[in-house]
Write a protein that holds these residues in place. Structure first.
Motif, PDB file in Angstrom:
ATOM      1  N   HIS A  21      16.231   7.457 -57.994  1.00 23.21           N
ATOM      2  CA  HIS A  21      17.613   7.054 -58.260  1.00 23.21           C
ATOM      3  C   HIS A  21      18.472   6.738 -57.043  1.00 23.21           C
ATOM      4  N   ALA A  22      17.984   6.952 -55.830  1.00 21.62           N
ATOM      5  CA  ALA A  22      18.847   6.772 -54.657  1.00 21.62           C
ATOM      6  C   ALA A  22      19.468   5.384 -54.606  1.00 21.62           C
ATOM      7  N   GLY A  23      18.728   4.375 -55.013  1.00 26.58           N
ATOM      8  CA  GLY A  23      19.230   3.012 -54.936  1.00 26.58           C
ATOM      9  C   GLY A  23      20.388   2.713 -55.859  1.00 26.58           C
ATOM     10  N   GLU A  24      20.605   3.549 -56.881  1.00 26.39           N
ATOM     11  CA  GLU A  24      21.707   3.308 -57.812  1.00 26.39           C
ATOM     12  C   GLU A  24      22.788   4.380 -57.730  1.00 26.39           C
ATOM     13  N   GLU A  82      22.846  15.888 -47.404  1.00 29.64           N
ATOM     14  CA  GLU A  82      23.592  16.387 -46.243  1.00 29.64           C
ATOM     15  C   GLU A  82      22.729  17.193 -45.273  1.00 29.64           C
ATOM     16  N   LYS A  83      21.778  17.959 -45.783  1.00 31.15           N
ATOM     17  CA  LYS A  83      20.976  18.840 -44.927  1.00 31.15           C
ATOM     18  C   LYS A  83      19.602  18.250 -44.576  1.00 31.15           C
ATOM     19  N   PHE A  84      19.384  17.001 -44.935  1.00 29.19           N
ATOM     20  CA  PHE A  84      18.120  16.360 -44.600  1.00 29.19           C
ATOM     21  C   PHE A  84      18.068  16.043 -43.102  1.00 29.19           C
ATOM     22  N   PRO A  85      16.884  15.944 -42.526  1.00 28.71           N
ATOM     23  CA  PRO A  85      16.763  15.461 -41.146  1.00 28.71           C
ATOM     24  C   PRO A  85      17.319  14.035 -41.047  1.00 28.71           C
ATOM     25  N   THR A 142      28.809   8.444 -52.128  1.00 33.74           N
ATOM     26  CA  THR A 142      29.304   9.805 -51.922  1.00 33.74           C
ATOM     27  C   THR A 142      28.360  10.828 -52.544  1.00 33.74           C
ATOM     28  N   MET A 143      27.894  10.551 -53.737  1.00 34.64           N
ATOM     29  CA  MET A 143      26.943  11.448 -54.398  1.00 34.64           C
ATOM     30  C   MET A 143      25.698  11.620 -53.538  1.00 34.64           C
ATOM     31  N   LEU A 144      25.187  10.508 -53.033  1.00 37.59           N
ATOM     32  CA  LEU A 144      23.979  10.561 -52.221  1.00 37.59           C
ATOM     33  C   LEU A 144      24.221  11.323 -50.916  1.00 37.59           C
ATOM     34  N   ARG A 145      25.351  11.077 -50.283  1.00 39.57           N
ATOM     35  CA  ARG A 145      25.655  11.782 -49.031  1.00 39.57           C
ATOM     36  C   ARG A 145      25.697  13.294 -49.231  1.00 39.57           C
ATOM     37  N   TYR A 146      26.316  13.710 -50.298  1.00 40.76           N
ATOM     38  CA  TYR A 146      26.348  15.145 -50.582  1.00 40.76           C
ATOM     39  C   TYR A 146      24.929  15.680 -50.809  1.00 40.76           C
ATOM     40  N   ALA A 147      24.131  14.909 -51.526  1.00 44.15           N
ATOM     41  CA  ALA A 147      22.780  15.365 -51.887  1.00 44.15           C
ATOM     42  C   ALA A 147      21.872  15.510 -50.673  1.00 44.15           C
ATOM     43  N   LYS A 171      18.673   8.626 -43.279  1.00 42.21           N
ATOM     44  CA  LYS A 171      18.758   7.171 -43.102  1.00 42.21           C
ATOM     45  C   LYS A 171      17.900   6.462 -44.144  1.00 42.21           C
ATOM     46  N   HIS A 172      16.715   6.988 -44.388  1.00 42.15           N
ATOM     47  CA  HIS A 172      15.819   6.388 -45.381  1.00 42.15           C
ATOM     48  C   HIS A 172      16.500   6.272 -46.736  1.00 42.15           C
TER      49      HIS A 172
END
Length: 247
Positions: free
Chosen positions: A210-213, A224-227, A217-222, A232-233
């Motif tokens: 679902h990242a592409g849709e 946030e703690k990724f490398p 803001t939702m994605l950034r929150y999700a 970026k991916h």
């Protein structure tokens, strides 16, 4: 000693009010015309102070709590809901059912994100975790035209996440994926991040689909703690617009 009452609680809150915060909070919580909390009234009492007062009056009768929850003043309602949560966490099975029903009767007063985030995980979510037969209520809320009911739906699943059950969080996140409101984007992203904190594979499976849709803001929150490379991916796959504001 006076019998505890809503009036006594309200008087204590009035004494704890800070005029500077009373001027700031309406802007922060978007109470102006067209804001998500249009018309809400603030005294200017800090959350720690409200919680201190709630603990002092944690045995307030439900009749008196009702007076707080029906008040037009935000801090009255917040303190009343904190008292409900305090009572729920100490109650037996029958008492928890009563308090859950009482809370549902007063959802109209749970009309800002701080109120939802205080009550939905610790009272509503905990009760539904214990009574899965009532979980369909969350899906009804997720389809509601009322912003706060939709936020309740996803925030209540925090109780399930803590119990290592991610099913409803992921299903509701999918259901709310195209919600138009910024406060839903943030709540869904937050809960996805909490899933990832416990099971990264479960979150990444959702993001891969679902990242592409997802709203940015939702994605950034999700994520946030990724490398950085993984952030970026996923960010390069999301063309959706951002939301702004607290919550």
């Amino acid at each position: 000693m006076n019998t505890p009452s809503a009036k006594i609680v309200q008087d204590e809150l009035a004494r704890a009010a800070d005029p500077e915060k009373a001027a700031f909070f309406p802007k922060f919580f978007k109470t102006g015309p067209g804001g998500y909390a249009e018309g809400d009234v603030f005294l200017g009492v800090t959350v720690p102070e409200q919680r201190r007062i709630a603990r002092r009056y944690k045995n307030l009768s439900l009749e008196q709590v009702r007076e707080l929850l029906r008040s037009k003043v935000h801090e009255h309602r917040f303190t009343g809901f904190v008292i409900l949560v305090e009572q729920f966490e100490r109650a037996d099975e029958a008492g928890r059912g009563l308090l859950f029903a009482f809370c549902r009767e007063h959802l109209a007063g749970m009309n800002n994100w701080d109120l939802v985030d205080t009550v939905a995980p610790r009272l509503m979510g905990e009760y539904l975790l214990e009574h899965p037969e009532h979980v369909p209520l969350l899906y009804d809320f997720a389809r509601s035209p009322v912003l706060w009911e939709r936020r309740i739906a996803i925030m209540a699943t925090f109780a399930f996440i803590r119990a290592e059950d991610f099913t409803h969080t992921l299903k509701l996140a999918e259901l709310l994926l195209h919600d138009e409101h910024d406060l839903i984007h943030k709540a869904v992203g937050w809960m996805l991040r909490e899933v990832g904190n416990r099971n990264m594979a479960a979150e990444e499976t959702f993001l891969d689909r679902h990242a592409g849709e997802m709203p940015r803001t939702m994605l950034r929150y999700a994520i946030e703690k990724f490398p950085p490379a993984k952030r970026k991916h996923y960010m390069t796959r999301s063309p959706s617009p951002s939301g702004r504001g607290p919550g």
